[in-house]
Write a protein that holds these residues in place. Structure first.
Motif, PDB file in Angstrom:
ATOM      1  N   VAL A 233      -2.781  13.130  -2.155  1.00 27.88           N
ATOM      2  CA  VAL A 233      -2.060  12.610  -3.289  1.00 27.88           C
ATOM      3  C   VAL A 233      -3.301  12.170  -4.421  1.00 27.88           C
ATOM      4  O   VAL A 233      -4.325  11.672  -4.104  1.00 27.88           O
ATOM      5  CB  VAL A 233      -1.178  11.435  -3.018  1.00 27.88           C
ATOM      6  N   ASP A 234      -2.901  12.771  -5.578  1.00 37.76           N
ATOM      7  CA  ASP A 234      -3.657  12.268  -6.865  1.00 37.76           C
ATOM      8  C   ASP A 234      -3.404  11.102  -7.412  1.00 37.76           C
ATOM      9  O   ASP A 234      -2.149  11.077  -8.000  1.00 37.76           O
ATOM     10  CB  ASP A 234      -3.888  13.465  -7.997  1.00 37.76           C
ATOM     11  N   ILE A 235      -4.195  10.039  -7.503  1.00 35.90           N
ATOM     12  CA  ILE A 235      -3.791   8.801  -7.971  1.00 35.90           C
ATOM     13  C   ILE A 235      -5.196   8.630  -8.953  1.00 35.90           C
ATOM     14  O   ILE A 235      -6.215   8.320  -8.522  1.00 35.90           O
ATOM     15  CB  ILE A 235      -3.881   7.793  -7.156  1.00 35.90           C
ATOM     16  N   ASP A 236      -4.559   8.463 -10.393  1.00 38.08           N
ATOM     17  CA  ASP A 236      -5.538   8.015 -11.199  1.00 38.08           C
ATOM     18  C   ASP A 236      -6.946   9.138 -11.192  1.00 38.08           C
ATOM     19  O   ASP A 236      -7.945   8.508 -11.390  1.00 38.08           O
ATOM     20  CB  ASP A 236      -6.001   6.685 -11.290  1.00 38.08           C
ATOM     21  N   GLY A 237      -6.854  10.308 -10.997  1.00 35.93           N
ATOM     22  CA  GLY A 237      -7.734  11.038 -10.842  1.00 35.93           C
ATOM     23  C   GLY A 237      -8.520  11.065  -9.836  1.00 35.93           C
ATOM     24  O   GLY A 237      -9.665  11.909  -9.549  1.00 35.93           O
ATOM     25  N   ARG A 238      -8.276  10.390  -8.617  1.00 33.45           N
ATOM     26  CA  ARG A 238      -8.705  10.256  -7.332  1.00 33.45           C
ATOM     27  C   ARG A 238      -7.914  10.922  -6.307  1.00 33.45           C
ATOM     28  O   ARG A 238      -6.610  10.928  -6.102  1.00 33.45           O
ATOM     29  CB  ARG A 238      -9.183   8.874  -6.869  1.00 33.45           C
ATOM     30  N   LYS A 239      -8.584  11.533  -5.422  1.00 41.50           N
ATOM     31  CA  LYS A 239      -7.975  12.246  -4.228  1.00 41.50           C
ATOM     32  C   LYS A 239      -7.551  11.071  -3.174  1.00 41.50           C
ATOM     33  O   LYS A 239      -8.587  10.458  -2.767  1.00 41.50           O
ATOM     34  CB  LYS A 239      -8.550  13.397  -3.714  1.00 41.50           C
ATOM     35  N   ALA A 240      -6.388  10.721  -2.995  1.00 45.48           N
ATOM     36  CA  ALA A 240      -6.032   9.928  -1.936  1.00 45.48           C
ATOM     37  C   ALA A 240      -5.403  10.707  -0.697  1.00 45.48           C
ATOM     38  O   ALA A 240      -4.537  11.592  -0.996  1.00 45.48           O
ATOM     39  CB  ALA A 240      -5.351   8.662  -2.418  1.00 45.48           C
ATOM     40  N   TYR A 241      -5.554  10.007   0.637  1.00 48.65           N
ATOM     41  CA  TYR A 241      -4.706  10.562   1.777  1.00 48.65           C
ATOM     42  C   TYR A 241      -3.745   9.464   2.153  1.00 48.65           C
ATOM     43  O   TYR A 241      -3.977   8.427   2.448  1.00 48.65           O
ATOM     44  CB  TYR A 241      -5.711  10.887   2.747  1.00 48.65           C
ATOM     45  N   VAL A 242      -2.545   9.872   2.091  1.00 45.76           N
ATOM     46  CA  VAL A 242      -1.265   8.719   2.458  1.00 45.76           C
ATOM     47  C   VAL A 242      -0.944   9.074   3.822  1.00 45.76           C
ATOM     48  O   VAL A 242      -0.495  10.332   4.183  1.00 45.76           O
ATOM     49  CB  VAL A 242      -0.171   8.826   1.508  1.00 45.76           C
ATOM     50  N   ILE A 243      -0.935   8.017   4.489  1.00 41.62           N
ATOM     51  CA  ILE A 243      -0.675   8.456   6.180  1.00 41.62           C
ATOM     52  C   ILE A 243       0.692   7.339   6.348  1.00 41.62           C
ATOM     53  O   ILE A 243       0.510   6.177   6.013  1.00 41.62           O
ATOM     54  CB  ILE A 243      -1.780   7.840   6.956  1.00 41.62           C
ATOM     55  N   LYS A 244       1.640   7.913   7.190  1.00 46.21           N
ATOM     56  CA  LYS A 244       2.520   7.143   7.510  1.00 46.21           C
ATOM     57  C   LYS A 244       3.255   7.787   8.890  1.00 46.21           C
ATOM     58  O   LYS A 244       2.954   8.889   9.065  1.00 46.21           O
ATOM     59  CB  LYS A 244       3.671   7.093   6.524  1.00 46.21           C
ATOM     60  N   ALA A 245       3.940   6.956   9.648  1.00 42.04           N
ATOM     61  CA  ALA A 245       4.797   7.433  10.742  1.00 42.04           C
ATOM     62  C   ALA A 245       5.759   8.596  10.316  1.00 42.04           C
ATOM     63  O   ALA A 245       6.214   8.431   9.135  1.00 42.04           O
ATOM     64  CB  ALA A 245       5.342   6.364  11.309  1.00 42.04           C
ATOM     65  N   VAL A 246       6.019   9.354  11.109  1.00 36.98           N
ATOM     66  CA  VAL A 246       7.076  10.604  10.831  1.00 36.98           C
ATOM     67  C   VAL A 246       8.239   9.799  10.452  1.00 36.98           C
ATOM     68  O   VAL A 246       8.924  10.446   9.502  1.00 36.98           O
ATOM     69  CB  VAL A 246       7.120  11.572  12.189  1.00 36.98           C
ATOM     70  N   GLY A 247       8.973   9.028  11.317  1.00 34.87           N
ATOM     71  CA  GLY A 247      10.259   8.445  11.213  1.00 34.87           C
ATOM     72  C   GLY A 247      11.388   9.730  10.985  1.00 34.87           C
ATOM     73  O   GLY A 247      11.131  10.685  10.987  1.00 34.87           O
ATOM     74  N   PRO A 248      12.623   9.172  10.615  1.00 36.32           N
ATOM     75  CA  PRO A 248      12.986   7.824  10.678  1.00 36.32           C
ATOM     76  C   PRO A 248      13.047   7.257  12.278  1.00 36.32           C
ATOM     77  O   PRO A 248      12.623   7.898  13.060  1.00 36.32           O
ATOM     78  CB  PRO A 248      14.093   7.680  10.049  1.00 36.32           C
ATOM     79  N   GLY A 249      13.325   6.180  12.263  1.00 40.32           N
ATOM     80  CA  GLY A 249      13.538   5.374  13.670  1.00 40.32           C
ATOM     81  C   GLY A 249      12.246   4.237  13.871  1.00 40.32           C
ATOM     82  O   GLY A 249      11.430   4.400  13.115  1.00 40.32           O
ATOM     83  N   GLY A 250      12.583   3.900  15.021  1.00 41.25           N
ATOM     84  CA  GLY A 250      11.431   2.777  15.394  1.00 41.25           C
ATOM     85  C   GLY A 250      10.211   3.551  15.907  1.00 41.25           C
ATOM     86  O   GLY A 250       9.993   3.812  17.107  1.00 41.25           O
ATOM     87  N   ASN A 251       9.439   3.960  15.025  1.00 40.61           N
ATOM     88  CA  ASN A 251       8.236   4.580  15.407  1.00 40.61           C
ATOM     89  C   ASN A 251       7.278   4.301  14.448  1.00 40.61           C
ATOM     90  O   ASN A 251       7.196   4.188  13.142  1.00 40.61           O
ATOM     91  CB  ASN A 251       8.350   6.166  15.302  1.00 40.61           C
ATOM     92  N   VAL A 252       5.832   3.826  15.011  1.00 41.26           N
ATOM     93  CA  VAL A 252       4.625   3.182  13.996  1.00 41.26           C
ATOM     94  C   VAL A 252       3.702   4.502  13.877  1.00 41.26           C
ATOM     95  O   VAL A 252       2.520   4.550  13.279  1.00 41.26           O
ATOM     96  CB  VAL A 252       4.051   2.198  14.639  1.00 41.26           C
ATOM     97  N   GLY A 253       3.551   5.723  14.742  1.00 47.25           N
ATOM     98  CA  GLY A 253       2.807   6.475  14.966  1.00 47.25           C
ATOM     99  C   GLY A 253       1.195   6.043  15.375  1.00 47.25           C
ATOM    100  O   GLY A 253       1.245   5.058  15.796  1.00 47.25           O
ATOM    101  N   LYS A 254       0.485   6.821  14.984  1.00 48.31           N
ATOM    102  CA  LYS A 254      -1.183   6.433  15.490  1.00 48.31           C
ATOM    103  C   LYS A 254      -1.907   6.548  14.061  1.00 48.31           C
ATOM    104  O   LYS A 254      -2.656   7.497  13.770  1.00 48.31           O
ATOM    105  CB  LYS A 254      -1.729   7.386  16.373  1.00 48.31           C
TER     106      LYS A 254
END
Length: 273
Positions: A233-254
């Motif tokens: 994701v580009d945020i204010d001209g900077r490249k960012a990596y957004v990480i989240k669990a796959v979901g939905p459901g009760g899952n926090v991922g790694k």
């Protein structure tokens, strides 16, 4: 004659007051002796009564969570046979932590135990709930884990309660009594979480997952580690990596493993985590 009668009438109240004073003094001395000799025993008995009341509440929460777990698996998973016996067996599950005398690699060993535990629980839930999809499997696994936690809390408190009652050890009973408010709050949190997991509701406000999903919206996502996705994701001209669990459901991922993968891909050229 009149003077003698007056003196007698004046002296009688004084004698009565002295008599009552002696009675109160004797009562006070006896009470002091009883408290001095049996004070700790009385305090121990009162604390045991308080622990016994909390233990009854814990047992009620444990039994209710067990019943909710059985009902949820029957309703969602449509099992071919009654899952009660298998659920009761899983509720007695115990994890043995790795030896910590040698701290080298303890995090890796602990992570391995957690991974095996999670795999085992999900596999058991899949067998008990053949009609459930992956999201429902995650939710039912969380329900089972919360019920397991309540069962363990109840058994631990009951163990120390029985030990304190048998030995009448003031310090064992005192420790339980002092920790009871925190234990009850934690148990109530688990009991409320079971309802949320059963309905597929988020725990907490869910703001983090919503923000990550909004940032990822319309962008390419890829699986970077188990049950974890990442998106550039580009945020204010900077490249960012957004990480989240796959979901939905009760899952926090790694997320930790995902961050490690990104660091290896970028060879450590990351400005901020």
């Amino acid at each position: 004659m009149f003077t003698e009668t007056l003196l007698v009438s004046i002296q009688q109240p004084s004698a009565s007051q002295d008599y009552m004073g002696w009675i109160f003094q004797v009562i006070w001395i006896l009470a002091f002796i009883i408290v001095w000799i049996y004070g700790q025993r009385i305090q121990t008995t009162l604390m045991l009564k308080e622990i016994e009341g909390s233990l009854s509440k814990l047992k009620a929460m444990r039994d209710r969570s067990r019943q909710i777990t059985i009902s949820a698996i029957k309703e969602i998973g449509k099992p071919n046979e009654d899952p009660t016996a298998r659920i009761d067996r899983l509720l007695e599950h115990v994890d043995i932590e790795p030896v910590s005398l040698d701290p080298t690699g303890i995090i890796r060993r602990l992570e391995h135990i957690i991974d095996v535990r999670e795999f085992r629980f999900k596999d058991e839930v899949r067998q008990m709930a053949p009609q459930a999809d992956e999201t429902q499997i995650n939710n039912l696994t969380n329900v089972l884990e919360a019920a397991l936690a309540l069962n363990q809390i109840y058994k631990i408190v009951r163990h120390y309660y029985l030990m304190g009652k048998k030995t009448l050890s003031f310090y064992i009973i005192l420790q339980i009594q002092m920790l009871l408010p925190l234990i009850m709050r934690e148990s109530e949190a688990f009991a409320n979480a079971i309802k949320a997991f059963t309905l597929g509701q988020p725990i907490g406000d869910g703001a983090g997952a919503l923000v990550a999903a909004r940032l990822m919206h319309g962008r390419e996502k890829r699986l970077i580690s188990k049950d974890t996705i990442v998106s550039e994701v580009d945020i204010d001209g900077r490249k960012a990596y957004v990480i989240k669990a796959v979901g939905p459901g009760g899952n926090v991922g790694k997320p930790g493993e995902a961050i490690r993968q990104i660091l290896e891909e970028k060879e450590g050229r990351v400005a901020l985590i």
